[in-house]
Design a protein around this motif. Structure first.
Motif, PDB file in Angstrom:
ATOM      1  N   LEU A   1       0.833  -1.207   0.000  1.00  0.00           N
ATOM      2  CA  LEU A   1       0.000   0.000   0.000  1.00  0.00           C
ATOM      3  C   LEU A   1       0.868   1.258   0.000  1.00  0.00           C
ATOM      4  O   LEU A   1       0.605   2.208  -0.749  1.00  0.00           O
ATOM      5  CB  LEU A   1      -0.930  -0.010   1.217  1.00  0.00           C
ATOM      6  N   VAL A   2       1.889   1.264   0.837  1.00  0.00           N
ATOM      7  CA  VAL A   2       2.797   2.422   0.896  1.00  0.00           C
ATOM      8  C   VAL A   2       3.455   2.652  -0.454  1.00  0.00           C
ATOM      9  O   VAL A   2       3.544   3.785  -0.941  1.00  0.00           O
ATOM     10  CB  VAL A   2       3.861   2.222   2.001  1.00  0.00           C
ATOM     11  N   ALA A   3       3.896   1.571  -1.078  1.00  0.00           N
ATOM     12  CA  ALA A   3       4.546   1.679  -2.389  1.00  0.00           C
ATOM     13  C   ALA A   3       3.613   2.308  -3.411  1.00  0.00           C
ATOM     14  O   ALA A   3       4.012   3.177  -4.201  1.00  0.00           O
ATOM     15  CB  ALA A   3       5.010   0.304  -2.853  1.00  0.00           C
ATOM     16  N   GLU A   4       2.339   1.886  -3.396  1.00  0.00           N
ATOM     17  CA  GLU A   4       1.359   2.420  -4.342  1.00  0.00           C
ATOM     18  C   GLU A   4       1.096   3.908  -4.083  1.00  0.00           C
ATOM     19  O   GLU A   4       0.991   4.708  -5.023  1.00  0.00           O
ATOM     20  CB  GLU A   4       0.053   1.633  -4.234  1.00  0.00           C
ATOM     21  N   LEU A   5       0.974   4.274  -2.813  1.00  0.00           N
ATOM     22  CA  LEU A   5       0.687   5.673  -2.475  1.00  0.00           C
ATOM     23  C   LEU A   5       1.864   6.584  -2.811  1.00  0.00           C
ATOM     24  O   LEU A   5       1.678   7.714  -3.270  1.00  0.00           O
ATOM     25  CB  LEU A   5       0.323   5.786  -0.988  1.00  0.00           C
ATOM     26  N   VAL A   6       3.079   6.095  -2.584  1.00  0.00           N
ATOM     27  CA  VAL A   6       4.267   6.884  -2.934  1.00  0.00           C
ATOM     28  C   VAL A   6       4.325   7.096  -4.439  1.00  0.00           C
ATOM     29  O   VAL A   6       4.606   8.204  -4.919  1.00  0.00           O
ATOM     30  CB  VAL A   6       5.554   6.189  -2.431  1.00  0.00           C
ATOM     31  N   SER A   7       4.039   6.032  -5.205  1.00  0.00           N
ATOM     32  CA  SER A   7       4.085   6.148  -6.670  1.00  0.00           C
ATOM     33  C   SER A   7       3.012   7.090  -7.192  1.00  0.00           C
ATOM     34  O   SER A   7       3.145   7.672  -8.276  1.00  0.00           O
ATOM     35  CB  SER A   7       3.926   4.764  -7.307  1.00  0.00           C
ATOM     36  N   SER A   8       1.924   7.289  -6.411  1.00  0.00           N
ATOM     37  CA  SER A   8       0.870   8.219  -6.827  1.00  0.00           C
ATOM     38  C   SER A   8       1.171   9.663  -6.438  1.00  0.00           C
ATOM     39  O   SER A   8       0.384  10.570  -6.722  1.00  0.00           O
ATOM     40  CB  SER A   8      -0.472   7.797  -6.221  1.00  0.00           C
ATOM     41  N   GLY A   9       2.311   9.851  -5.731  1.00  0.00           N
ATOM     42  CA  GLY A   9       2.742  11.223  -5.402  1.00  0.00           C
ATOM     43  C   GLY A   9       2.519  11.628  -3.965  1.00  0.00           C
ATOM     44  O   GLY A   9       2.780  12.779  -3.598  1.00  0.00           O
ATOM     45  N   CYS A  10       2.048  10.730  -3.116  1.00  0.00           N
ATOM     46  CA  CYS A  10       1.817  11.075  -1.695  1.00  0.00           C
ATOM     47  C   CYS A  10       3.141  11.113  -0.932  1.00  0.00           C
ATOM     48  O   CYS A  10       4.022  10.281  -1.167  1.00  0.00           O
ATOM     49  CB  CYS A  10       0.899  10.043  -1.033  1.00  0.00           C
ATOM     50  N   SER A  11       3.271  12.051  -0.010  1.00  0.00           N
ATOM     51  CA  SER A  11       4.460  12.108   0.834  1.00  0.00           C
ATOM     52  C   SER A  11       4.325  11.092   1.962  1.00  0.00           C
ATOM     53  O   SER A  11       3.224  10.645   2.297  1.00  0.00           O
ATOM     54  CB  SER A  11       4.647  13.510   1.427  1.00  0.00           C
ATOM     55  N   VAL A  12       5.440  10.738   2.543  1.00  0.00           N
ATOM     56  CA  VAL A  12       5.447   9.754   3.632  1.00  0.00           C
ATOM     57  C   VAL A  12       4.603  10.240   4.805  1.00  0.00           C
ATOM     58  O   VAL A  12       3.818   9.489   5.389  1.00  0.00           O
ATOM     59  CB  VAL A  12       6.897   9.468   4.076  1.00  0.00           C
ATOM     60  N   ASP A  13       4.745  11.505   5.163  1.00  0.00           N
ATOM     61  CA  ASP A  13       3.996  12.044   6.313  1.00  0.00           C
ATOM     62  C   ASP A  13       2.498  12.013   6.054  1.00  0.00           C
ATOM     63  O   ASP A  13       1.701  11.697   6.954  1.00  0.00           O
ATOM     64  CB  ASP A  13       4.455  13.474   6.599  1.00  0.00           C
ATOM     65  N   VAL A  14       2.077  12.329   4.842  1.00  0.00           N
ATOM     66  CA  VAL A  14       0.654  12.300   4.497  1.00  0.00           C
ATOM     67  C   VAL A  14       0.124  10.869   4.572  1.00  0.00           C
ATOM     68  O   VAL A  14      -0.970  10.613   5.100  1.00  0.00           O
ATOM     69  CB  VAL A  14       0.426  12.876   3.087  1.00  0.00           C
ATOM     70  N   ILE A  15       0.887   9.904   4.072  1.00  0.00           N
ATOM     71  CA  ILE A  15       0.467   8.493   4.117  1.00  0.00           C
ATOM     72  C   ILE A  15       0.230   8.063   5.559  1.00  0.00           C
ATOM     73  O   ILE A  15      -0.808   7.480   5.898  1.00  0.00           O
ATOM     74  CB  ILE A  15       1.544   7.601   3.463  1.00  0.00           C
ATOM     75  N   VAL A  16       1.205   8.354   6.441  1.00  0.00           N
ATOM     76  CA  VAL A  16       1.113   7.928   7.840  1.00  0.00           C
ATOM     77  C   VAL A  16      -0.096   8.556   8.529  1.00  0.00           C
ATOM     78  O   VAL A  16      -0.877   7.871   9.201  1.00  0.00           O
ATOM     79  CB  VAL A  16       2.412   8.288   8.598  1.00  0.00           C
ATOM     80  N   ASN A  17      -0.284   9.871   8.333  1.00  0.00           N
ATOM     81  CA  ASN A  17      -1.370  10.546   9.040  1.00  0.00           C
ATOM     82  C   ASN A  17      -2.746  10.193   8.474  1.00  0.00           C
ATOM     83  O   ASN A  17      -3.722  10.140   9.216  1.00  0.00           O
ATOM     84  CB  ASN A  17      -1.141  12.065   9.017  1.00  0.00           C
ATOM     85  N   ASP A  18      -2.837   9.930   7.166  1.00  0.00           N
ATOM     86  CA  ASP A  18      -4.114   9.472   6.593  1.00  0.00           C
ATOM     87  C   ASP A  18      -4.511   8.118   7.169  1.00  0.00           C
ATOM     88  O   ASP A  18      -5.674   7.887   7.518  1.00  0.00           O
ATOM     89  CB  ASP A  18      -3.998   9.376   5.062  1.00  0.00           C
ATOM     90  N   LEU A  19      -3.544   7.226   7.301  1.00  0.00           N
ATOM     91  CA  LEU A  19      -3.825   5.896   7.859  1.00  0.00           C
ATOM     92  C   LEU A  19      -4.232   6.004   9.333  1.00  0.00           C
ATOM     93  O   LEU A  19      -5.117   5.277   9.803  1.00  0.00           O
ATOM     94  CB  LEU A  19      -2.597   4.997   7.704  1.00  0.00           C
ATOM     95  N   LYS A  20      -3.612   6.917  10.049  1.00  0.00           N
ATOM     96  CA  LYS A  20      -3.977   7.113  11.468  1.00  0.00           C
ATOM     97  C   LYS A  20      -5.410   7.614  11.591  1.00  0.00           C
ATOM     98  O   LYS A  20      -6.182   7.152  12.441  1.00  0.00           O
ATOM     99  CB  LYS A  20      -3.015   8.114  12.121  1.00  0.00           C
ATOM    100  N   ARG A  21      -5.778   8.586  10.734  1.00  0.00           N
ATOM    101  CA  ARG A  21      -7.145   9.135  10.786  1.00  0.00           C
ATOM    102  C   ARG A  21      -8.189   8.075  10.445  1.00  0.00           C
ATOM    103  O   ARG A  21      -9.309   8.098  10.953  1.00  0.00           O
ATOM    104  CB  ARG A  21      -7.262  10.323   9.819  1.00  0.00           C
ATOM    105  N   GLU A  22      -7.807   7.143   9.587  1.00  0.00           N
ATOM    106  CA  GLU A  22      -8.733   6.079   9.191  1.00  0.00           C
ATOM    107  C   GLU A  22      -8.741   4.930  10.201  1.00  0.00           C
ATOM    108  O   GLU A  22      -9.477   3.956  10.036  1.00  0.00           O
ATOM    109  CB  GLU A  22      -8.346   5.543   7.806  1.00  0.00           C
ATOM    110  N   GLY A  23      -7.902   5.053  11.262  1.00  0.00           N
ATOM    111  CA  GLY A  23      -7.850   4.021  12.280  1.00  0.00           C
ATOM    112  C   GLY A  23      -7.126   2.774  11.846  1.00  0.00           C
ATOM    113  O   GLY A  23      -7.315   1.701  12.437  1.00  0.00           O
ATOM    114  N   LYS A  24      -6.291   2.883  10.828  1.00  0.00           N
ATOM    115  CA  LYS A  24      -5.545   1.719  10.326  1.00  0.00           C
ATOM    116  C   LYS A  24      -4.140   1.687  10.922  1.00  0.00           C
ATOM    117  O   LYS A  24      -3.592   2.708  11.321  1.00  0.00           O
ATOM    118  CB  LYS A  24      -5.466   1.773   8.797  1.00  0.00           C
ATOM    119  N   TRP A  25      -3.585   0.495  10.932  1.00  0.00           N
ATOM    120  CA  TRP A  25      -2.245   0.313  11.507  1.00  0.00           C
ATOM    121  C   TRP A  25      -1.194   0.986  10.636  1.00  0.00           C
ATOM    122  O   TRP A  25      -1.257   0.926   9.409  1.00  0.00           O
ATOM    123  CB  TRP A  25      -1.930  -1.179  11.608  1.00  0.00           C
TER     124      TRP A  25
END
Length: 340
Positions: free
Chosen positions: A93-117
Motif C-alpha cells: 500500500l505504501v509503495a502504491e501511495l508513494v508512486s501516486s505522489g503522496c508524501s510519507v507524512d501524508v500516508i502515515v497521518n491518513d492511515l492514522k485518521r482512518e484508524g488503520k495500523w
C-alpha cells in the motif's frame, strides 16, 4: 536504590588510570559508582598484553580505546526488531501511495485518521532507506527525510580533573532546582594575561555575576569564589559547570573552602562543547556589547562589571516568561532564607 547508567568514554579513561595503577576492582567500582561485577566485565573487554609486563603486578593492562571499540561494535550489532514484520499488504500500500505522489507524512497521518495500523513517519522513512518497501527508494519520494546534521565530536584525550557532566543529575540538567551555575572566562586581548572576567550564570533564573580577576588562572578563580560565595545564603551555590580551561583545573580547591569543607560540586563539560554551558554563552554575547572582543580589559573596574551584570539581570527575558533574572533570583533567595 542505584540507578542504571551506561559506561561512558570518560568512565573508561578513569578506569584506565586506576586499573593500570594497580587499584582493586572494589576501589574502582566505588570511585565510579558502578557495581564491582560491571567493572570486572568492563575491564575484561579492554585488556591487552603490556610491554615490560614482567616488571609489573599485572601482565595485562586496560585500554580505554580497546574497551570503547568493543562497546561500539556491540552497539552496532544491536537493533530494534522492525515493526513491519510480515505485513506485506502495508508495504505494498505504501509503495502504491508513494508512486501516486503522496508524501510519507501524508500516508502515515491518513492511515492514522482512518484508524488503520501504521508506523511513525520517521520509522517509515527508515524502512524506505533500508529497502523494506518494494520498488521505493529515497529518489521516489516527493519530500526527503530531514536529518539532523552530525557534528564531529571531539573525544577527550584524558579524564577531567573532577566529575564529568555525564554524571550531572536530571534535576540540574533540566533546571528544576535552584543553585546550579555555569562558569566561564571572558577575556579582552588574547595575550592579555591580566585581562579577564570570571562570569557565573545561575541555570534556573539566568542571574549573572561578573567578577574582575587579576589574571586568567586557577588560583585567581579559587580566590574569586572564596570572596563571592560567603556573600550569599547557604544553598545559593550547589554546583558549578565549567569547561576544561586551565583556570578551572583546581577542582578540589573550587569544591572546598579553606578549612577543607565541601561547599559545592564541580562538573566538567566535554571538550569543545560550549553548548553544554548554553546560559553562559548567551549572557557572554550580551557582555560583549559592553566589552567588545579584542578590546583591552586592563582598565575595567569591578564597579563597571557590577553595572553590566545589573543591566543583564534587569532585562525582561522571553525564556523567563518576560520576568527578569533579578526578580526570580531574589524570589529564590527569599525561599532559601525562609527555610533556614
Amino acid at each position: 536504590m542505584r540507578k542504571y547508567r551506561r559506561m561512558t568514554w570518560t568512565d573508561r579513561l578513569k578506569i584506565e588510570v586506576l586499573y593500570n595503577s594497580n587499584h582493586t576492582y572494589q576501589f574502582i567500582a566505588n570511585a565510579l559508582g558502578f557495581a564491582v561485577s560491571s567493572i570486572y566485565t568492563e575491564i575484561k573487554h579492554g585488556l591487552y598484553p603490556h610491554l615490560g609486563a614482567e616488571l609489573t603486578r599485572r601482565p595485562l593492562h586496560y585500554s580505554a580505546q580497546i574497551a570503547q571499540d568493543y562497546a561500539d561494535a556491540q552497539a552496532t550489532a544491536k537493533g530494534v526488531e522492525i515493526k513491519l514484520g510480515h505485513n506485506y499488504a502495508y508495504a505494498k500500500l505504501v509503495a502504491e501511495l508513494v508512486s501516486s505522489g503522496c508524501s510519507v507524512d501524508v500516508i502515515v497521518n491518513d492511515l492514522k485518521r482512518e484508524g488503520k495500523w501504521t508506523v511513525s513517519t520517521t520509522t517509515l522513512y527508515r524502512y524506505i532507506d533500508k529497502g523494506y518497501i518494494p520498488n521505493v527508494t529515497n529518489k521516489d519520494l516527493p519530500e526527503k527525510s530531514r536529518r539532523k546534521r552530525k557534528h564531529n565530536e571531539v573525544k577527550a584525550a584524558r579524564a577531567p580533573k573532577g566529575t564529568s557532566i555525564e554524571r550531572r543529575p536530571y534535576e540540574v540538567n533540566h533546571r528544576l532546582t535552584f543553585g546550579h551555575w555555569e562558569m566561564d572566562s571572558v577575556i579582552g586581548r588574547a595575550k592579555g594575561q591580566a585581562e579577564s572576567l570570571l562570569v557565573l550564570t545561575e541555570r534556573k533564573t539566568r542571574f549573572e555575576i561578573i567578577i574582575r580577576v587579576k589574571e586568567k588562572s586557577s588560583s585567581a578563580t579559587v580566590y574569586a569564589l572564596d570572596r563571592i560565595l560567603p556573600k550569599f545564603p547557604k544553598g545559593t551555590f550547589q554546583s558549578i559547570t565549567v569547561d576544561n580551561g586551565s583556570e578551572f583545573q583546581s577542582c578540589y580547591e573550587m569544591e572546598h573552602d579553606r578549612s577543607g569543607t565541601k561547599r559545592l560540586q564541580v562538573y566538567y563539560c566535554h571538550p569543545y562543547t560550549s553548548c553544554e554551558r548554553g546560559s553562559n554563552e548567551r549572557n557572554n554575547r550580551i557582555i560583549r556589547r559592553y566589552f567588545p572582543k579584542g578590546q583591552s580589559l586592563k582598565r575595567v573596574t569591578q564597579k563597571q562589571c557590577d553595572y553590566v551584570a545589573d543591566r543583564i539581570n534587569s532585562m525582561p527575558r522571553k525564556i523567563l516568561n518576560y520576568h527578569t533574572a533579578k526578580e526570580l533570583f531574589e524570589q529564590e533567595l527569599a525561599a532559601l532564607t525562609a527555610t533556614t
